[in-house]
Design a protein around this motif. Structure first.
Motif, PDB file in Angstrom:
ATOM      1  N   GLY A  21     108.854 -20.455  -5.338  1.00 38.42           N
ATOM      2  CA  GLY A  21     109.629 -21.529  -4.720  1.00 38.42           C
ATOM      3  C   GLY A  21     108.824 -22.278  -3.681  1.00 38.42           C
ATOM      4  N   THR A  22     108.020 -21.548  -2.917  1.00 41.55           N
ATOM      5  CA  THR A  22     107.176 -22.189  -1.911  1.00 41.55           C
ATOM      6  C   THR A  22     106.144 -23.103  -2.563  1.00 41.55           C
ATOM      7  OG1 THR A  22     107.442 -20.316  -0.414  1.00 41.55           O
ATOM      8  CG2 THR A  22     105.552 -21.760  -0.020  1.00 41.55           C
ATOM      9  N   LEU A  23     105.506 -22.609  -3.631  1.00 40.28           N
ATOM     10  CA  LEU A  23     104.503 -23.420  -4.321  1.00 40.28           C
ATOM     11  C   LEU A  23     105.104 -24.658  -4.952  1.00 40.28           C
ATOM     12  CD1 LEU A  23     102.451 -20.578  -6.034  1.00 40.28           C
ATOM     13  CD2 LEU A  23     101.716 -21.994  -4.119  1.00 40.28           C
ATOM     14  N   LEU A  24     106.325 -24.546  -5.453  1.00 40.40           N
ATOM     15  CA  LEU A  24     106.966 -25.687  -6.107  1.00 40.40           C
ATOM     16  C   LEU A  24     107.369 -26.759  -5.121  1.00 40.40           C
ATOM     17  CD1 LEU A  24     109.236 -23.922  -8.751  1.00 40.40           C
ATOM     18  CD2 LEU A  24     107.318 -25.421  -9.219  1.00 40.40           C
ATOM     19  N   ASP A  42      98.071 -39.561   2.589  1.00 42.37           N
ATOM     20  CA  ASP A  42      97.333 -38.372   2.196  1.00 42.37           C
ATOM     21  C   ASP A  42      97.731 -38.031   0.765  1.00 42.37           C
ATOM     22  OD1 ASP A  42      95.663 -36.202   2.345  1.00 42.37           O
ATOM     23  OD2 ASP A  42      96.565 -35.365   4.153  1.00 42.37           O
ATOM     24  N   TYR A  43      97.200 -36.935   0.235  1.00 39.21           N
ATOM     25  CA  TYR A  43      97.588 -36.528  -1.106  1.00 39.21           C
ATOM     26  C   TYR A  43      97.935 -35.054  -1.135  1.00 39.21           C
ATOM     27  CZ  TYR A  43      92.735 -34.849  -1.672  1.00 39.21           C
ATOM     28  OH  TYR A  43      91.530 -34.213  -1.534  1.00 39.21           O
ATOM     29  N   GLU A  44      98.624 -34.665  -2.203  1.00 37.72           N
ATOM     30  CA  GLU A  44      99.072 -33.295  -2.370  1.00 37.72           C
ATOM     31  C   GLU A  44      99.183 -32.983  -3.860  1.00 37.72           C
ATOM     32  OE1 GLU A  44     102.803 -33.469  -0.352  1.00 37.72           O
ATOM     33  OE2 GLU A  44     103.902 -34.157  -2.094  1.00 37.72           O
ATOM     34  N   THR A  45      99.439 -31.731  -4.158  1.00 34.40           N
ATOM     35  CA  THR A  45      99.706 -31.333  -5.537  1.00 34.40           C
ATOM     36  C   THR A  45     101.029 -30.584  -5.575  1.00 34.40           C
ATOM     37  OG1 THR A  45      98.487 -29.257  -5.257  1.00 34.40           O
ATOM     38  CG2 THR A  45      97.263 -31.154  -6.125  1.00 34.40           C
ATOM     39  N   THR A  46     101.587 -30.459  -6.763  1.00 35.95           N
ATOM     40  CA  THR A  46     102.826 -29.729  -6.946  1.00 35.95           C
ATOM     41  C   THR A  46     102.813 -29.066  -8.318  1.00 35.95           C
ATOM     42  OG1 THR A  46     105.235 -29.939  -7.207  1.00 35.95           O
ATOM     43  CG2 THR A  46     103.930 -31.892  -7.695  1.00 35.95           C
ATOM     44  N   LEU A  47     103.356 -27.856  -8.397  1.00 38.99           N
ATOM     45  CA  LEU A  47     103.420 -27.181  -9.686  1.00 38.99           C
ATOM     46  C   LEU A  47     104.394 -27.861 -10.632  1.00 38.99           C
ATOM     47  CD1 LEU A  47     103.248 -23.385  -8.781  1.00 38.99           C
ATOM     48  CD2 LEU A  47     101.463 -24.848  -9.705  1.00 38.99           C
ATOM     49  N   ARG A  48     105.268 -28.679 -10.099  1.00 38.88           N
ATOM     50  CA  ARG A  48     106.210 -29.406 -10.965  1.00 38.88           C
ATOM     51  C   ARG A  48     105.492 -30.504 -11.756  1.00 38.88           C
ATOM     52  NH1 ARG A  48     111.431 -28.061  -9.740  1.00 38.88           N
ATOM     53  NH2 ARG A  48     111.695 -26.939  -7.769  1.00 38.88           N
ATOM     54  N   PHE A  95     103.805 -46.899  -1.063  1.00 41.55           N
ATOM     55  CA  PHE A  95     103.983 -46.612  -2.481  1.00 41.55           C
ATOM     56  C   PHE A  95     103.759 -45.121  -2.740  1.00 41.55           C
ATOM     57  CE2 PHE A  95     102.618 -51.026  -2.187  1.00 41.55           C
ATOM     58  CZ  PHE A  95     103.581 -51.672  -2.965  1.00 41.55           C
ATOM     59  N   LEU A  96     104.453 -44.610  -3.740  1.00 39.99           N
ATOM     60  CA  LEU A  96     104.215 -43.259  -4.223  1.00 39.99           C
ATOM     61  C   LEU A  96     103.242 -43.390  -5.389  1.00 39.99           C
ATOM     62  CD1 LEU A  96     104.973 -40.237  -4.040  1.00 39.99           C
ATOM     63  CD2 LEU A  96     106.695 -40.689  -5.805  1.00 39.99           C
ATOM     64  N   VAL A  97     102.011 -42.931  -5.205  1.00 41.05           N
ATOM     65  CA  VAL A  97     100.943 -43.126  -6.169  1.00 41.05           C
ATOM     66  C   VAL A  97     100.605 -41.781  -6.805  1.00 41.05           C
ATOM     67  CG1 VAL A  97      98.609 -43.996  -6.525  1.00 41.05           C
ATOM     68  CG2 VAL A  97     100.051 -45.009  -4.744  1.00 41.05           C
ATOM     69  N   ILE A  98     100.627 -41.731  -8.126  1.00 46.74           N
ATOM     70  CA  ILE A  98     100.409 -40.472  -8.835  1.00 46.74           C
ATOM     71  C   ILE A  98      99.232 -40.664  -9.782  1.00 46.74           C
ATOM     72  CG2 ILE A  98     101.489 -38.683 -10.238  1.00 46.74           C
ATOM     73  CD1 ILE A  98     104.212 -40.189  -9.425  1.00 46.74           C
ATOM     74  N   ALA A  99      98.151 -39.948  -9.508  1.00 42.64           N
ATOM     75  CA  ALA A  99      96.927 -40.084 -10.300  1.00 42.64           C
ATOM     76  C   ALA A  99      96.836 -38.974 -11.336  1.00 42.64           C
ATOM     77  CB  ALA A  99      95.709 -40.039  -9.389  1.00 42.64           C
ATOM     78  N   ASN A 100      96.331 -39.311 -12.500  1.00 47.32           N
ATOM     79  CA  ASN A 100      96.075 -38.303 -13.522  1.00 47.32           C
ATOM     80  C   ASN A 100      95.010 -37.322 -13.026  1.00 47.32           C
ATOM     81  OD1 ASN A 100      97.880 -39.493 -15.266  1.00 47.32           O
ATOM     82  ND2 ASN A 100      96.325 -40.439 -16.569  1.00 47.32           N
ATOM     83  N   GLY A 101      95.235 -36.034 -13.242  1.00 48.55           N
ATOM     84  CA  GLY A 101      94.262 -35.014 -12.887  1.00 48.55           C
ATOM     85  C   GLY A 101      94.496 -34.406 -11.517  1.00 48.55           C
ATOM     86  N   ARG A 102      94.075 -33.163 -11.368  1.00 46.65           N
ATOM     87  CA  ARG A 102      94.160 -32.485 -10.087  1.00 46.65           C
ATOM     88  C   ARG A 102      92.978 -32.883  -9.198  1.00 46.65           C
ATOM     89  NH1 ARG A 102      97.769 -28.705  -9.526  1.00 46.65           N
ATOM     90  NH2 ARG A 102      96.568 -27.579  -7.924  1.00 46.65           N
ATOM     91  N   PRO A 103      93.047 -32.628  -7.890  1.00 50.89           N
ATOM     92  CA  PRO A 103      91.908 -32.938  -7.015  1.00 50.89           C
ATOM     93  C   PRO A 103      90.637 -32.253  -7.490  1.00 50.89           C
ATOM     94  CG  PRO A 103      93.858 -32.416  -5.710  1.00 50.89           C
ATOM     95  CD  PRO A 103      94.197 -32.087  -7.131  1.00 50.89           C
ATOM     96  N   GLY A 104      89.589 -33.036  -7.727  1.00 50.59           N
ATOM     97  CA  GLY A 104      88.331 -32.490  -8.194  1.00 50.59           C
ATOM     98  C   GLY A 104      88.381 -31.907  -9.589  1.00 50.59           C
ATOM     99  N   GLY A 105      89.401 -32.258 -10.346  1.00 46.78           N
ATOM    100  CA  GLY A 105      89.605 -31.662 -11.667  1.00 46.78           C
ATOM    101  C   GLY A 105      88.592 -32.111 -12.700  1.00 46.78           C
ATOM    102  N   THR A 106      88.604 -31.427 -13.830  1.00 48.17           N
ATOM    103  CA  THR A 106      87.704 -31.738 -14.930  1.00 48.17           C
ATOM    104  C   THR A 106      88.517 -31.905 -16.207  1.00 48.17           C
ATOM    105  OG1 THR A 106      87.359 -29.397 -15.406  1.00 48.17           O
ATOM    106  CG2 THR A 106      85.794 -30.462 -13.901  1.00 48.17           C
ATOM    107  N   GLY A 107      87.841 -32.357 -17.251  1.00 46.15           N
ATOM    108  CA  GLY A 107      88.517 -32.556 -18.524  1.00 46.15           C
ATOM    109  C   GLY A 107      88.955 -33.994 -18.695  1.00 46.15           C
ATOM    110  N   GLN A 108      89.780 -34.229 -19.704  1.00 51.82           N
ATOM    111  CA  GLN A 108      90.187 -35.566 -20.096  1.00 51.82           C
ATOM    112  C   GLN A 108      91.694 -35.760 -19.940  1.00 51.82           C
ATOM    113  OE1 GLN A 108      87.808 -38.177 -21.514  1.00 51.82           O
ATOM    114  NE2 GLN A 108      86.839 -36.774 -20.074  1.00 51.82           N
TER     115      GLN A 108
END
Length: 279
Positions: A21-24, A42-48, A95-108
């Protein structure tokens, strides 16, 4: 199972659910706030939405509702912080800006990830317990991208929820894909790096194939394919992109004057400007 072991297991399971629950729900900020707008971002990530990076004002103001901006990276690279400068710039203007990929992520990445971002933001606006509940303007949505990410934005633009499309250094790679242009239904802006940009010819070809009556802006700045993204706040590309978003998603007519008319704010500057159906 004896009582002691049972109690320990219950406690362990409860702790696991508490952690999940905390991570979500908890933000995970990674860098100093930035952007030139009134709301340092700033930016953040979410498991959702685990394979994206979410940019938002560090302190979400209570008096605004944030339009949604879904972003595709150049090279379709799954690194949500590759374009950090410009994405913080957008978010700092509310604005709420949502970028593809995780911070420093790899792949396509792919275009479906832009749609996933939109779906997530709309769900968060009504989800009980979400810090974004009631803080998002789900009627105003932009899809944007650079180079390969612009192709993703083209694909996602068929979604009827999209309010505007913005392409940086991008255009259709093949005439076999030109049918996608016919599905464009919302105002579109191109910010291209001039004749030395490898996407220049494709972007100009697309410009000539846009649906009749579609509001459109084409701005070329002679900076090549990599634009001004590495500069603070995304440089000139950040400035004009923020203005387009404020105009198309927030109704800011002062920002819109950069793009409209023969005496537009970008007209007669270092920008080479073209317009269609803008007012």
């Amino acid at each position: 199972m004896n009582l002691g072991r049972f109690v320990r297991r219950v406690i362990t399971v409860a702790a696991a659910f508490t952690l999940i629950g905390t991570l979500l729900n908890a933000p995970a900020a990674y860098a100093a706030p930035g952007g030139s707008g009134p709301y340092p971002a700033d930016y953040e990530t979410t498991l959702r939405l685990w394979n994206h990076t979410v940019y938002r004002p560090e302190n979400i103001p209570a008096d605004i509702r944030m339009p949604i901006v879904a972003w595709g990276n150049g090279a379709c690279r799954a690194d949500g912080t590759w374009f950090e400068n410009i994405l913080k710039e957008f978010a700092s203007h509310g604005f709420l800006v949502i970028a593809n990929g995780r911070p420093g992520g790899t792949g396509q990445t792919d275009a479906e990830m832009l749609t996933d971002a939109i779906d997530w933001a709309i769900a968060e606006n009504t989800r009980i317990g979400s810090k974004y509940r009631g803080r998002i303007d789900t009627t105003k949505i932009a899809v944007m991208g650079q180079s390969c990410g612009g192709i993703e934005a083209y694909e996602a633009s068929a979604d009827p929820r999209v309010t505007t499309t913005v392409l940086y250094n991008s255009g259709m790679l093949s005439d076999a894909e030109n049918w996608r242009l016919s599905r464009l239904h919302a105002p579109i802006a191109y910010f291209i790096g001039g004749p030395t940009d490898i996407a220049y010819e494709n972007a100009m070809d697309d410009w000539n194939r846009l649906p009749s009556g579609l509001p459109a802006f084409m701005g070329n700045l002679d900076v090549g394919h990599f634009g001004t993204f590495s500069q603070p706040n995304g440089g000139e590309f950040g400035r004009v992109g923020s203005a387009w978003l404020k105009w198309r998603l927030k109704g800011d007519t002062a920002a819109g004057r950069l793009f409209v008319g023969s005496n537009c704010g970008l007209c007669g500057t270092e920008w080479d400007v073209r317009q269609k159906n803008l007012s």
